[in-house]
Design a protein around this motif. Structure first.
Motif, PDB file in Angstrom:
ATOM      1  N   VAL A 209       4.668 -10.103   7.243  1.00 51.42           N
ATOM      2  CA  VAL A 209       3.984  -9.245   7.849  1.00 51.42           C
ATOM      3  C   VAL A 209       4.748  -8.805   9.048  1.00 51.42           C
ATOM      4  CG1 VAL A 209       2.234  -9.174   9.828  1.00 51.42           C
ATOM      5  CG2 VAL A 209       1.604 -10.211   7.575  1.00 51.42           C
ATOM      6  N   PHE A 210       5.758  -9.677   9.961  1.00 55.83           N
ATOM      7  CA  PHE A 210       6.278  -9.241  10.955  1.00 55.83           C
ATOM      8  C   PHE A 210       7.461  -8.209  10.583  1.00 55.83           C
ATOM      9  CE2 PHE A 210       9.391 -10.591  14.548  1.00 55.83           C
ATOM     10  CZ  PHE A 210       9.059  -9.660  15.495  1.00 55.83           C
ATOM     11  N   SER A 211       8.135  -8.371   9.579  1.00 61.73           N
ATOM     12  CA  SER A 211       9.320  -7.607   9.178  1.00 61.73           C
ATOM     13  C   SER A 211       8.783  -6.225   9.036  1.00 61.73           C
ATOM     14  CB  SER A 211       9.832  -7.957   8.127  1.00 61.73           C
ATOM     15  OG  SER A 211      10.272  -9.631   8.102  1.00 61.73           O
ATOM     16  N   TYR A 212       7.638  -5.803   8.425  1.00 60.84           N
ATOM     17  CA  TYR A 212       7.155  -4.492   8.174  1.00 60.84           C
ATOM     18  C   TYR A 212       6.056  -3.970   9.388  1.00 60.84           C
ATOM     19  CZ  TYR A 212       9.439  -5.202   4.076  1.00 60.84           C
ATOM     20  OH  TYR A 212      10.645  -5.722   3.084  1.00 60.84           O
ATOM     21  N   LEU A 213       6.187  -4.558  10.690  1.00 61.23           N
ATOM     22  CA  LEU A 213       5.394  -4.134  11.461  1.00 61.23           C
ATOM     23  C   LEU A 213       5.417  -2.581  12.069  1.00 61.23           C
ATOM     24  CD1 LEU A 213       3.241  -5.002  13.691  1.00 61.23           C
ATOM     25  CD2 LEU A 213       4.897  -5.764  15.236  1.00 61.23           C
ATOM     26  N   ALA A 214       6.689  -2.475  12.310  1.00 57.23           N
ATOM     27  CA  ALA A 214       7.133  -0.904  12.715  1.00 57.23           C
ATOM     28  C   ALA A 214       6.235   0.065  11.919  1.00 57.23           C
ATOM     29  CB  ALA A 214       8.484  -0.676  12.983  1.00 57.23           C
ATOM     30  N   PRO A 215       6.730   0.064  10.666  1.00 57.50           N
ATOM     31  CA  PRO A 215       6.098   1.034   9.662  1.00 57.50           C
ATOM     32  C   PRO A 215       4.625   0.852   9.405  1.00 57.50           C
ATOM     33  CG  PRO A 215       7.684  -0.394   8.532  1.00 57.50           C
ATOM     34  CD  PRO A 215       7.739  -0.718   9.795  1.00 57.50           C
ATOM     35  N   THR A 216       3.952  -0.144   9.584  1.00 56.52           N
ATOM     36  CA  THR A 216       2.548  -0.434   9.547  1.00 56.52           C
ATOM     37  C   THR A 216       1.970   0.029  10.662  1.00 56.52           C
ATOM     38  OG1 THR A 216       2.907  -2.427   8.244  1.00 56.52           O
ATOM     39  CG2 THR A 216       0.789  -2.232   9.342  1.00 56.52           C
ATOM     40  N   LEU A 217       2.453   0.018  11.978  1.00 50.37           N
ATOM     41  CA  LEU A 217       2.042   0.560  12.911  1.00 50.37           C
ATOM     42  C   LEU A 217       1.892   1.809  13.008  1.00 50.37           C
ATOM     43  CD1 LEU A 217       2.377  -0.947  16.806  1.00 50.37           C
ATOM     44  CD2 LEU A 217       2.888   1.480  16.131  1.00 50.37           C
ATOM     45  N   LEU A 218       3.170   2.426  12.535  1.00 46.71           N
ATOM     46  CA  LEU A 218       3.212   3.885  12.606  1.00 46.71           C
ATOM     47  C   LEU A 218       2.364   4.667  11.503  1.00 46.71           C
ATOM     48  CD1 LEU A 218       7.066   4.417  13.028  1.00 46.71           C
ATOM     49  CD2 LEU A 218       5.346   4.533  14.650  1.00 46.71           C
ATOM     50  N   GLN A 219       2.378   4.124  10.239  1.00 44.28           N
ATOM     51  CA  GLN A 219       1.785   4.693   9.092  1.00 44.28           C
ATOM     52  C   GLN A 219       0.379   4.273   8.696  1.00 44.28           C
ATOM     53  OE1 GLN A 219       4.392   5.167   5.495  1.00 44.28           O
ATOM     54  NE2 GLN A 219       6.203   4.900   7.036  1.00 44.28           N
ATOM     55  N   VAL A 220      -0.004   3.397   9.244  1.00 40.76           N
ATOM     56  CA  VAL A 220      -1.427   2.509   9.012  1.00 40.76           C
ATOM     57  C   VAL A 220      -2.276   2.704  10.172  1.00 40.76           C
ATOM     58  CG1 VAL A 220      -2.824   0.749   8.300  1.00 40.76           C
ATOM     59  CG2 VAL A 220      -0.628   0.967   7.345  1.00 40.76           C
ATOM     60  N   ALA A 221      -1.778   2.409  11.375  1.00 37.91           N
ATOM     61  CA  ALA A 221      -2.510   2.507  12.593  1.00 37.91           C
ATOM     62  C   ALA A 221      -2.537   3.945  13.117  1.00 37.91           C
ATOM     63  CB  ALA A 221      -2.304   1.481  13.552  1.00 37.91           C
ATOM     64  N   GLY A 222      -1.421   4.669  12.868  1.00 42.04           N
ATOM     65  CA  GLY A 222      -1.297   5.975  13.150  1.00 42.04           C
ATOM     66  C   GLY A 222      -0.723   5.978  14.619  1.00 42.04           C
ATOM     67  N   ALA A 223      -0.079   4.981  15.276  1.00 37.28           N
ATOM     68  CA  ALA A 223       0.276   4.798  16.714  1.00 37.28           C
ATOM     69  C   ALA A 223       1.712   5.663  16.546  1.00 37.28           C
ATOM     70  CB  ALA A 223       0.477   3.386  17.285  1.00 37.28           C
ATOM     71  N   ALA A 224       1.890   5.821  18.053  1.00 39.85           N
ATOM     72  CA  ALA A 224       3.293   6.790  18.336  1.00 39.85           C
ATOM     73  C   ALA A 224       4.377   5.301  18.257  1.00 39.85           C
ATOM     74  CB  ALA A 224       3.045   7.112  19.527  1.00 39.85           C
ATOM     75  N   GLN A 225       5.555   6.131  18.212  1.00 42.94           N
ATOM     76  CA  GLN A 225       6.699   5.080  18.163  1.00 42.94           C
ATOM     77  C   GLN A 225       6.858   4.162  19.260  1.00 42.94           C
ATOM     78  OE1 GLN A 225      10.464   6.976  17.441  1.00 42.94           O
ATOM     79  NE2 GLN A 225      11.410   5.140  16.551  1.00 42.94           N
ATOM     80  N   SER A 226       6.512   4.783  20.420  1.00 45.05           N
ATOM     81  CA  SER A 226       6.408   4.069  21.858  1.00 45.05           C
ATOM     82  C   SER A 226       5.813   2.776  21.840  1.00 45.05           C
ATOM     83  CB  SER A 226       6.090   5.110  22.951  1.00 45.05           C
ATOM     84  OG  SER A 226       4.756   5.540  22.723  1.00 45.05           O
ATOM     85  N   TRP A 227       4.771   2.611  21.012  1.00 42.83           N
ATOM     86  CA  TRP A 227       3.901   1.553  20.891  1.00 42.83           C
ATOM     87  C   TRP A 227       4.525   0.285  20.273  1.00 42.83           C
ATOM     88  CZ3 TRP A 227      -0.736   0.196  23.248  1.00 42.83           C
ATOM     89  CH2 TRP A 227      -1.378   1.336  23.597  1.00 42.83           C
ATOM     90  N   ILE A 228       5.687   0.488  19.663  1.00 42.35           N
ATOM     91  CA  ILE A 228       6.317  -0.487  18.835  1.00 42.35           C
ATOM     92  C   ILE A 228       6.829  -1.764  19.779  1.00 42.35           C
ATOM     93  CG2 ILE A 228       8.491  -1.326  17.421  1.00 42.35           C
ATOM     94  CD1 ILE A 228       8.289   1.373  16.209  1.00 42.35           C
ATOM     95  N   PRO A 229       7.589  -1.385  21.047  1.00 39.38           N
ATOM     96  CA  PRO A 229       7.557  -2.592  21.882  1.00 39.38           C
ATOM     97  C   PRO A 229       6.458  -3.196  22.320  1.00 39.38           C
ATOM     98  CG  PRO A 229       9.095  -0.626  22.551  1.00 39.38           C
ATOM     99  CD  PRO A 229       7.867  -0.280  21.549  1.00 39.38           C
ATOM    100  N   PHE A 230       5.441  -2.844  22.458  1.00 39.71           N
ATOM    101  CA  PHE A 230       4.091  -3.513  22.953  1.00 39.71           C
ATOM    102  C   PHE A 230       3.754  -4.290  21.813  1.00 39.71           C
ATOM    103  CE2 PHE A 230       4.264   0.320  25.504  1.00 39.71           C
ATOM    104  CZ  PHE A 230       4.008  -0.080  26.664  1.00 39.71           C
TER     105      PHE A 230
END
Length: 370
Positions: A209-230
């Motif tokens: 799960v953790f390894s693909y957190l960034a693309p999951t956040l961007l493409q599934v949750a539809g969040a901005a890249q700035s949310w990745i550090p949070f």
């Protein structure tokens, strides 16, 4: 500080996948292989360096391992192509497991018998604080300036660790002479093998799960890249809690804590795909996934209890198994994603791995205890 440096280096690539892919002119799936290269370096280096350094004082060995780590991470910052990055990350992983194994033994040896689990979790605290603070800050730094600066910072922290260990840690007694054959004989117990198998399988779900957190956040949750550090900080917060709880669970329940943590892991991994569609549910869900780190101090302390005559090798091998999971999780998750199952399929794949770990525990470890 040493475990903080290691944790930052190990996990920062997961938050900088897009930046590293652009910098090395490869795709994000190829950058995922850098994670696996580091993990395989740990798998190879942990038992080898533990045996080679078993005759050295722990202080001397810790300084040598951190000097090695600083140099390898500096090399990671200076690479110019993808193949060079693969080699640098593999070499960076070599001292990882031996460092944690020796540090955990040092902590346990000076702690009361009923608080050894808490002592080991304290050593691992730097790793979880790195997930909470170091990884998000390194990700932010890489996004703001260049991904290479993250590894420069790690090299500096590793160098400072060498200085602090040299100045503050007592020299300690010289280890008793022991042949490699004797240590391997003490190490080759079925129960040790089963515990390491649980680490390799049970932890794979977390990394899946953790390894693909960034693309999951961007493409599934539809969040901005700035949310990745949070999101990374939420995972780190969960890891800090899990690390503390894991040590206390072992002090209270002993080896039964293994089953407790694995059962909890199955629940949170099955819930992750449902929570991934909104940033407001994804953040607490990834925090719960981070609590799976509780398995670390539980297995580490149990291995040191049963590996009489090969404690250094067993403690280091736990981190080798941990990083075998770090290689296995992204690989299996990548296969599911490539098969068209979507980014959230990592939760189901991870849950299946946690179930397998629980089966090994129930049939093998708990059965032997009974």
């Amino acid at each position: 500080m040493g475990s903080f440096a290691i944790g930052t280096s190990e996990f920062v690539i997961m938050g900088l996948l897009p930046e590293i892919a652009r910098g090395l002119e490869v795709n994000e799936q190829q950058v995922g292989h850098l994670i696996s290269a580091y993990a395989l370096g740990v798998v190879v280096g942990a038992p080898v360096l533990a045996m080679l350094g078993s005759k050295l004082r722990r202080k001397t060995l810790l300084v040598a391992l951190m000097l090695f780590y600083a140099s390898a991470n500096l090399a990671s910052a200076l690479v110019t192509d993808y193949h060079g990055a693969m080699l640098a990350r593999f070499v960076s992983g070599l001292p990882h497991g031996a460092y944690f194994g020796v540090a955990a033994l040092a902590a346990a040896s000076i702690s009361p018998l009923h608080k050894r689990g808490a002592a080991v979790s304290t050593v691992l605290m730097g790793l979880t604080v790195a997930m909470l603070i170091g990884n998000p800050l390194a990700t932010w730094l890489g996004q703001l300036l260049d991904w290479r600066y993250a590894f420069v910072v790690v090299a500096i922290l590793a160098g400072l660790t060498c200085i602090l260990v040299q100045c503050l840690l007592p020299a300690g007694d010289k280890p008793q002479a022991s042949s490699v054959r004797h240590e391997l004989k003490a190490f080759c117990q079925p129960q040790i093998g089963l515990l390491l198998l649980i680490a390799a399988i049970g932890f794979a779900g977390m990394f899946c799960v953790f390894s693909y957190l960034a693309p999951t956040l961007l493409q599934v949750a539809g969040a901005a890249q700035s949310w990745i550090p949070f999101a990374l900080a939420c995972f780190g917060g969960g890891a800090v809690i899990g690390n503390i709880v894991g040590g206390r669970l072992f002090d209270r329940f002993g080896a039964q804590a293994i089953g407790i943590v694995l059962a909890w892991s199955i629940v949170v991994l099955l819930a992750f795909p449902f929570a991934a569609h909104s940033i407001w549910t994804l953040l607490p869900a990834i925090g719960c996934v981070g609590t799976m780190i509780a398995l670390g101090p539980v297995l580490q302390t149990r291995l040191m209890d049963i590996a009489k005559g090969a404690q250094t090798l067993a403690a280091a091998s736990n981190h080798a198994a941990f990083n075998l999971a770090n290689a296995l999780g992204p690989w299996l998750g990548g296969m599911a994603i490539a098969a068209g199952w979507g980014w959230t399929s990592t939760g189901y794949v991870g849950a299946a791995m946690a179930v397998l770990g629980l089966v090994v525990y129930v049939v093998g470890v708990r059965g032997k205890q009974g």
